[in-house]
Design a protein around this motif. Structure first.
Motif: not given
Length: 98
Positions: A87-92, A80-85
């Motif tokens: 947005s998401y951070t996708i990491t590879k 989760c990129a913020d407290e309410q989800c």
């Protein structure tokens, strides 16, 4: 006038939720020969960055350390990129190779 005000409010709300969804280097380790890339994905986003663009960026970053290429690991993480989800951070991660 009410329609213009409503349209402006909607535009401001939507633009405040915009996410960056291009690959970006966020870390790594020269000694481990690993590059970490990520992008942000909003809950309503349909676009995801092209995997080939991520590989090109990983090869470029590995090249800074003297490696000739990069190979993606099979797993990516989604947080989760913020407290309410909203947005998401996708990491590879990518392994630098000769």
């Amino acid at each position: 006038m009410l329609k213009i005000s409503l349209a402006a409010a909607v535009l401001l709300t939507v633009s405040g939720c915009a996410t960056q969804n291009d690959w970006g280097a966020v870390g790594g380790s020269k000694s481990d020969a690993v590059v970490r890339l990520s992008y942000e994905l909003g809950a309503l986003d349909k676009h995801t960055p092209d995997e080939s663009d991520g590989l090109k960026l990983a090869k470029l970053r590995c090249g800074y350390w003297g490696f000739s290429g990069a190979k993606p690991f099979d797993v990516e993480t989604k947080t989760c990129a913020d407290e309410q989800c909203r947005s998401y951070t996708i990491t590879k991660e990518y392994q630098c190779v000769d």
